[in-house]
Design a protein around this motif. Structure first.
Motif, mmCIF file in Angstrom:
data_model
loop_
_atom_site.group_PDB
_atom_site.id
_atom_site.type_symbol
_atom_site.label_atom_id
_atom_site.label_comp_id
_atom_site.label_asym_id
_atom_site.label_seq_id
_atom_site.Cartn_x
_atom_site.Cartn_y
_atom_site.Cartn_z
ATOM 1 N N UNK A 154 0.859 -1.181 0.000
ATOM 2 C CA UNK A 154 0.000 0.000 0.000
ATOM 3 C C UNK A 154 0.895 1.230 0.000
ATOM 4 N N UNK A 155 0.520 2.244 -0.762
ATOM 5 C CA UNK A 155 1.228 3.518 -0.821
ATOM 6 C C UNK A 155 0.190 4.629 -0.724
ATOM 7 N N UNK A 156 0.440 5.596 0.136
ATOM 8 C CA UNK A 156 -0.541 6.654 0.299
ATOM 9 C C UNK A 156 0.072 7.984 0.689
ATOM 10 N N UNK A 206 1.715 22.150 10.632
ATOM 11 C CA UNK A 206 1.057 21.202 9.727
ATOM 12 C C UNK A 206 2.102 20.488 8.876
ATOM 13 N N UNK A 207 1.745 19.338 8.333
ATOM 14 C CA UNK A 207 2.713 18.605 7.525
ATOM 15 C C UNK A 207 2.019 17.809 6.435
ATOM 16 N N UNK A 208 2.733 17.584 5.372
ATOM 17 C CA UNK A 208 2.316 16.714 4.274
ATOM 18 C C UNK A 208 3.283 15.545 4.225
ATOM 19 N N UNK A 209 2.774 14.361 3.871
ATOM 20 C CA UNK A 209 3.658 13.210 3.885
ATOM 21 C C UNK A 209 3.269 12.133 2.901
ATOM 22 N N UNK A 210 4.154 11.173 2.808
ATOM 23 C CA UNK A 210 3.919 9.974 1.997
ATOM 24 C C UNK A 210 4.323 8.773 2.829
#
Length: 303
Positions: A154-156, A206-210
């Motif tokens: 799974x990748x998200x 705040x943060x964005x990630x993978x």
């Protein structure tokens, strides 16, 4: 405060789990819904500093908590992580790390001023005995969505908030002064007395990630996540990097062991102002840089 908040969230998740279990037979999608609670420790190799003022020049310079204040740069610390996976692709997660340290320095090696704490400046001189505490709680709350899925991977992408609750406490022989309206006072002719200086602030980022997970052998999973954010808005300037690589092995139906390596780095600068003669004047920027790097170990229970 942050600990109580974390416990409340855990209770809410637990009540939600009980509700989901009671409706398990009537809701087919609940078969794929899962909670996972990780309780573990991580080995932190820490580096932290704060901006202070020179009483000789009035200029700013960083002072290191580990080198000058003798706080431990290596230690084992607890962490908790709770994840809720539902509707096949959706994930909600919350984790908390506690990084509390204190130490005694019998003779400070340099003069410096802690500027504008509750409207006062505090002078610490060479040779002063100082007890220092640096308490940092890091709370992360986020949502992730699995964009790509397969039978064993799974990748998200994720969106969330890291919030740092920082408290610095200095106890010892400390001079106190109140600067004049021009902010030119550098604590001259101050009589040092036993004093406690306590400064706290909260820094949300705040943060964005993978993230990704891959089952490379039956019962063995590799996982990774990377999160980043930088902000420069109003009186806050900060950046965050959070990278983790790990392996999980299942030991029975509901229990797993996890081993990971984490790199975490955050740099927060908050502009401070004080009111003088009905004028709002800017003082120094409160800066804390903090990073830790090291392995993490946890026991995980899925339900």
């Amino acid at each position: 405060m942050i600990r109580q908040l974390f416990y409340i969230v855990v209770m809410l998740f637990s009540s939600q789990t009980a509700f989901a279990a009671s409706h398990h037979n009537s809701n087919p999608s609940s078969v794929t819904d899962k909670f996972a609670l990780d309780i573990g420790v991580f080995y932190a190799n820490s580096d932290s500093n704060i901006a202070v003022t020179s009483p000789k020049t009035g200029g700013l310079f960083p002072i290191d908590f580990e080198d000058e204040f003798l706080l431990a740069d290596e230690q084992y610390l607890p962490y908790f992580e709770l994840t809720y996976a539902f509707n096949q692709r959706h994930n909600i997660f919350i984790d908390w790390k506690s990084l509390d340290r204190k130490a005694d320095n019998n003779a400070v090696s340099q003069d410096f001023i802690l500027e504008d704490i509750d409207g006062k400046d505090y002078l610490i001189e060479v040779g002063a005995k100082l007890n220092t505490e640096l308490n940092i709680d890091i709370l992360r709350i986020g949502y992730g969505y699995d964009v790509w899925q397969g039978t064993n991977y799974a990748v998200g992408f994720s969106l969330g908030v890291h919030t740092m609750f920082v408290e610095t406490v200095f106890k010892g022989t400390i001079g106190t002064c109140i600067p004049d309206s021009s902010l030119t006072s550098l604590c001259n002719n101050v009589v040092a007395t036993p004093e406690v200086v306590d400064d706290t602030f909260t820094a949300p980022l705040p943060n964005l990630g993978i993230y990704a997970a891959y089952e490379f052998y039956h019962g063995w999973n590799f996982s990774a996540h990377g999160q980043y954010f930088a902000i420069n808005y109003d009186d806050v300037d900060g950046s965050l990097i959070d990278i983790r690589l790990g392996v999980e092995t299942k030991i029975c139906d509901n229990w797993s062991l996890k081993l990971a390596y984490n790199y975490y780095d955050v740099d927060i600068t908050i502009e401070k102002q004080r009111k003088m003669n009905n004028n709002q004047l800017r003082t120094f920027d409160h800066n804390i840089s903090y990073s830790f790097t090291g392995p993490m170990f946890a026991v995980s229970y899925a339900f």
